[in-house]
Design an enzyme around this catalytic site. Structure first.
Site, mmCIF file in Angstrom:
data_model
loop_
_atom_site.group_PDB
_atom_site.id
_atom_site.type_symbol
_atom_site.label_atom_id
_atom_site.label_comp_id
_atom_site.label_asym_id
_atom_site.label_seq_id
_atom_site.Cartn_x
_atom_site.Cartn_y
_atom_site.Cartn_z
ATOM 1 N N GLY D 11 0.832 -1.203 0.000
ATOM 2 C CA GLY D 11 0.000 0.000 0.000
ATOM 3 C C GLY D 11 0.862 1.246 0.000
ATOM 4 N N ARG D 21 13.541 9.966 -2.698
ATOM 5 C CA ARG D 21 14.438 11.102 -2.942
ATOM 6 C C ARG D 21 15.757 10.932 -2.177
ATOM 7 N NH1 ARG D 21 14.851 15.904 0.238
ATOM 8 N NH2 ARG D 21 15.513 17.780 -0.899
ATOM 9 N N ARG D 72 0.380 -4.928 -6.381
ATOM 10 C CA ARG D 72 0.497 -6.277 -5.836
ATOM 11 C C ARG D 72 1.100 -7.169 -6.922
ATOM 12 N NH1 ARG D 72 -1.592 -8.510 -1.810
ATOM 13 N NH2 ARG D 72 -1.728 -10.492 -2.946
ATOM 14 N N ASP D 103 5.036 -5.207 5.683
ATOM 15 C CA ASP D 103 5.595 -6.505 6.042
ATOM 16 C C ASP D 103 5.533 -7.519 4.886
ATOM 17 O OD1 ASP D 103 2.894 -6.766 6.200
ATOM 18 O OD2 ASP D 103 2.841 -7.312 8.321
ATOM 19 N N SER D 105 6.037 -6.810 1.809
ATOM 20 C CA SER D 105 7.195 -6.482 0.980
ATOM 21 C C SER D 105 8.482 -6.982 1.635
ATOM 22 C CB SER D 105 7.276 -4.969 0.801
ATOM 23 O OG SER D 105 5.996 -4.422 0.561
ATOM 24 N N THR D 126 4.246 2.136 5.998
ATOM 25 C CA THR D 126 2.848 1.722 5.987
ATOM 26 C C THR D 126 2.098 2.595 6.965
ATOM 27 O OG1 THR D 126 1.291 0.059 6.761
ATOM 28 C CG2 THR D 126 3.511 -0.140 7.578
ATOM 29 N N ASP D 128 -0.307 1.832 8.605
ATOM 30 C CA ASP D 128 -0.824 1.024 9.715
ATOM 31 C C ASP D 128 0.139 0.956 10.899
ATOM 32 O OD1 ASP D 128 -2.993 0.398 8.014
ATOM 33 O OD2 ASP D 128 -1.809 -1.192 7.081
ATOM 34 N N ASP D 130 2.263 -1.212 11.711
ATOM 35 C CA ASP D 130 2.155 -2.520 12.350
ATOM 36 C C ASP D 130 3.377 -3.404 12.130
ATOM 37 O OD1 ASP D 130 1.812 -2.875 9.661
ATOM 38 O OD2 ASP D 130 -0.015 -4.056 9.791
ATOM 39 N N GLY D 171 -6.064 0.584 9.477
ATOM 40 C CA GLY D 171 -5.094 -0.047 10.362
ATOM 41 C C GLY D 171 -4.964 -1.549 10.146
ATOM 42 N N ARG D 172 -5.696 -2.071 9.181
ATOM 43 C CA ARG D 172 -5.719 -3.527 8.942
ATOM 44 C C ARG D 172 -6.002 -4.289 10.249
ATOM 45 N NH1 ARG D 172 -1.012 -5.894 5.526
ATOM 46 N NH2 ARG D 172 0.200 -4.903 7.188
ATOM 47 N N ALA D 187 -11.442 11.182 21.624
ATOM 48 C CA ALA D 187 -12.588 10.281 21.443
ATOM 49 C C ALA D 187 -13.071 9.754 22.787
ATOM 50 C CB ALA D 187 -12.194 9.125 20.537
ATOM 51 N N GLU D 188 -14.374 9.572 22.884
ATOM 52 C CA GLU D 188 -14.965 9.074 24.125
ATOM 53 C C GLU D 188 -14.674 7.589 24.313
ATOM 54 O OE1 GLU D 188 -16.154 11.639 22.573
ATOM 55 O OE2 GLU D 188 -16.300 12.992 24.279
ATOM 56 N N LYS D 214 -23.278 15.335 28.908
ATOM 57 C CA LYS D 214 -22.480 15.244 27.685
ATOM 58 C C LYS D 214 -23.408 14.949 26.518
ATOM 59 C CE LYS D 214 -17.922 13.867 26.669
ATOM 60 N NZ LYS D 214 -16.715 13.342 27.292
ATOM 61 N N HIS D 216 -22.776 15.013 23.151
ATOM 62 C CA HIS D 216 -22.268 14.477 21.894
ATOM 63 C C HIS D 216 -21.007 13.679 22.189
ATOM 64 C CE1 HIS D 216 -19.015 17.461 21.903
ATOM 65 N NE2 HIS D 216 -19.909 18.187 22.511
#
Lengths: 320, 320, 320, 320
Positions: D11, D21, D72, D103, D105, D126, D128, D130, D171-172, D187-188, D214, D216
């Protein structure tokens, strides 16, 4: 008509690439050939000219600046310089010319047309938005958004430090960027060259705000109205406020063009080609009554574009 | 420990709000009370102090600047000023203090601790990233990204006009912003106060590039190394290139903090509270070996943070 | 007239805050009082109403969403619901109402005026830009720029992978966002509900491009025209291309409003107050011929706003 | 060593261009020749290979995606496919290979080295993040900032409508983007595949927040943990809240790389070339203890990268 030329001239403006793309593809769609002239009139004189294909303008609509580049040309200001450029009109068999630029470029186009009868259609492109005749020029919307984005960032600091910020924006001898960015940015005062102002009045307003609890302010100054640095010094001397100055400079010109500047460039570029194909020969295109339109090139060269006084007064009312 | 105080001091830095939010919520989560001190040490002296709740820090993590505001305090530099601040420590029953700011603030914190035994934990927050001991300070990543964004915009214009641009960035007496932004922005030269440079050498490189066909360049100058305006004048005098200068100024400080600055502020804010709860009393937190860590406050005050020479050399190699 | 009310209704749109700010400050400037109604008509019924001052709208012009919040109200759709809302008109002595929202809100305003003679002026605010009568609605420019920004990002990936991307944008039953974003984003095809399209034709164009060497494409689909996911499946089935789909969703509504949406909100907000002060009582404001203007509210409720066919054809020509 | 090759695979990730470069210019600086391989291993097999010069990588550091493109290759997964690729190693006299990717690759690189003794150095790229062994991969910082920017925009709407928003991020099979973006976006709740979660618990937290006022919330869901759409449906069923879902999709991959990703790409690209020049032959480079470093390629292929539990807990505490 079989072959047209296109060039960008004067200061670069975001959206010029959208206009180039539209000129090239619209022309090719209708079976014309397009010659791209590099570095404005200077490249015209130097025969820095080459054919453009559909693929030449792929992947450029979102790029700032101009792929044809631009330059000042003192030589084109002379009769002999223009004569040399005309030799290239003949050599490259260019039968019509789309010129994308500001009022200086328009003046060059007019002379070129009058002296050598080259059909020209001019597209207004300048961040300053100071070209008479059209309500909007390519690049203005992006420049204003760049300025507003900078004001946003500066306001964070102004608020945290309870400071006064002077932001000097571009616009040459006109206040269009300052007025629009000041109104959109919620500036406490806006200084433009079209209207008189006094440091004392600005200071009075600041002091009134301060007494009401306003702990930070942003003042937008058009480069044509005053030097931000000197104006800031004056304000500090009179009010004693902790005053900082930022001169936005060339970053206002750059960056990915806004959607509006891309659409504007696309529409005016296509319209310019249509008019050349109709055999028109000394026109400007632009926006009138909110719509793409065209008119004699002279209308863009005579007179002076008026500032919107109502918007100016509104900015004053909304920043109380 | 039942009640702590938190303040921001010195220049504002994006991500300070994330740190304040983390201090407040982490403390409340563990049953502590939090007093927010406005306008740094100045507000401490003036008793500009009030309780903070979970909701006081809602919806601030994405905002630039600092909701607690910040200010310089000449008075706190004196023994008597600090004594007045200490009266408010007692009055508001503050048992530990989190101080978010730069090295000046850390020095104040150290004195305050030594003189009055107030437990302090300092969080490095300055766009200049010049605090010894920590690899990263809150605000640096945002400032660098702001500078790189401006360089991007300027490059559009530089390319279109075949011009040389000098961009002066912040950093006080250090070159961290200049080096990082110059490397990320692909600058042709980077001038920093930590390393000697000569105008001649810069011009030589420009001329070599020019002869190879490089028609535009961007040079990044740290404010601590040279005045962008004067340096630009020199370059122009020697090379004759069309040279423009932009002084980025305060917009580098502002804007929505990057993800990294928000995460950094959140982690260091929480760590500071943990350390106060453990009874620690004269610490700095920061990043070491890529991870949140803490150490004696003195480590942040002694010595000088070194520039990364390898990154500097790399920038030179990659901009050939 | 001594006291007016202001509310936002329907879907939120960036620039609503600029309009609220303008209504409040313009009114106060002329000596009126302003009551802010929270959560649209729902809050009106629930008496969720309070006075607004100059300071209530400080520091909001650059914020997305609406500080007055908005909500759907089934009850206001009934005569008895509106009667309850009218009780609050009397209770809070509101003599005129500025309603900022979309066509559903305008219809509510019309009924409210007809049944209870409350003077209303409506300000068009919807990212969909589908309100008849006005050329522009508040929020449209920001939504289009958000969509174009997403298309930019997706194009990076499309280019790297030689992929086909389908991007589904908002717009309810109209194609305005799709057309403008597709034109500005250089989309290879644009699908809008106003015009027929066939999957086969889109595939033909893709195949022609592919044979000419075009290795990646972006197709913009209005949510009212087709489901991006289903359309992508069809395309993949027919062409065999590696096709990815992105549904932009609510992030189109958010973010800092563009300069244009802030200026538009400011101007229309001020105009609405002026008209109420003149004793007008059932109007819409908006943009006509490129300028702020007003007309009878019914004009915004009858008929259907037409798509710009010329822009649509142009997008086809420019994406060859 | 006289000539090396470079390719991007898997990806695309923002910052890959900075790495290309750096590989090209660092190698040329030391007198090596560089062959660019297009479309990853697929292009290797197809001999889609050409020489790169200093100018080949001009003006790319700020561009998303990869100029070498990526694809691919099922064929490279076979022994015979790799044998065909090796023929091109010989044909083009490539003595060492820099492979920029994820990974998958890296696994291809490992086999290629083991079977044909081609020296390889792998650069983790990547979004991700990961890949085991390195703390950071190229593209992660930009992806997180893109996700946080989207969360910011969605929060405007969430606040205005008092709504619950579910944002599904990429994030796969890993939760790194979700955790970092969720922490930075305030984030909640954050759902990641590495840790168990129950819908009921999430709903309980929402209800507690709701009772405290709260109005929202934003919940970030990693694509590897749950389908945002299904999870949203569950939440709505249990709580009755007005729940909207946004699947961010591929726009997370795109856009101008952040300063950090450009610097990371630059440093790792240069380091990879240095290691090849030293005669090393099966390495990965990356970040360890906050610094560029290298290790045996196998370390990136064995085991699984652990999520930062402390950061996860912190996100929970700070979102009360």
């Amino acid at each position: 008509m079989q072959r047209i030329g296109v060039l960008t001239s004067g200061g670069d403006a975001p959206g010029m690439n959208a206009a180039i793309r539209a000129v090239v593809r619209k022309a090719i769609y209708h079976g014309l050939e397009v010659m791209g002239v590099s570095r404005g009139f200077a490249g015209f004189i130097d025969a820095d000219i080459g054919p453009m294909q559909v693929g030449s303008v792929a992947d450029i609509i979102h790029r700032g600046g101009t792929i044809l580049r631009t330059a000042r040309s003192d030589e084109f200001q002379t009769r002999s310089g223009r004569a040399r450029a005309y030799q290239n009109v003949e050599r490259f068999r260019i039968q019509g010319l789309v010129i994308i630029g500001g009022d200086g470029s328009f003046m060059g186009a007019k002379l070129f047309h009058e002296e050598f009868q080259v059909p020209v259609v001019c597209i207004p492109a300048t961040i300053d938005n100071d070209i008479p005749g059209t309500e909007l020029s390519i690049g203005f919307d992006t420049a204003v958004n760049n300025a507003v984005d900078a004001i946003n960032k500066i306001r964070d600091t102004a608020t945290s430090h309870e400071r006064l910020f002077i932001v000097e924006v571009m616009g040459r001898r006109a206040g269009f960027i300052a007025l629009e960015a000041g109104l959109a940015g919620g500036a406490e005062s806006i200084l433009i060259p079209e209207l008189p102002f006094s440091v004392e009045e600005v200071c009075d307003k600041l002091m009134r705000g301060y007494r009401r609890g306003k702990l930070h302010s942003v003042i937008v100054v058009a480069e044509g109205a005053a030097s931000g640095i000197e104006f800031g010094r004056e304000i500090k001397r009179i009010t004693g406020f902790d005053t900082k100055v930022t001169v936005l400079g060339h970053l206002q010109r750059g960056g990915t063009p806004t959607a509006q500047d891309r659409v504007l460039g696309s529409r005016l570029g296509a319209l310019a080609v249509e008019l050349l194909m109709e055999g028109r020969c000394k026109l400007a295109v632009g926006i009138r009554n909110g719509r793409p339109d065209h008119w004699d090139l002279d209308e863009c060269l005579d007179g002076k574009k008026e500032i919107d006084l109502e918007a100016y007064r509104l900015a004053g009312i909304l920043s109380i």
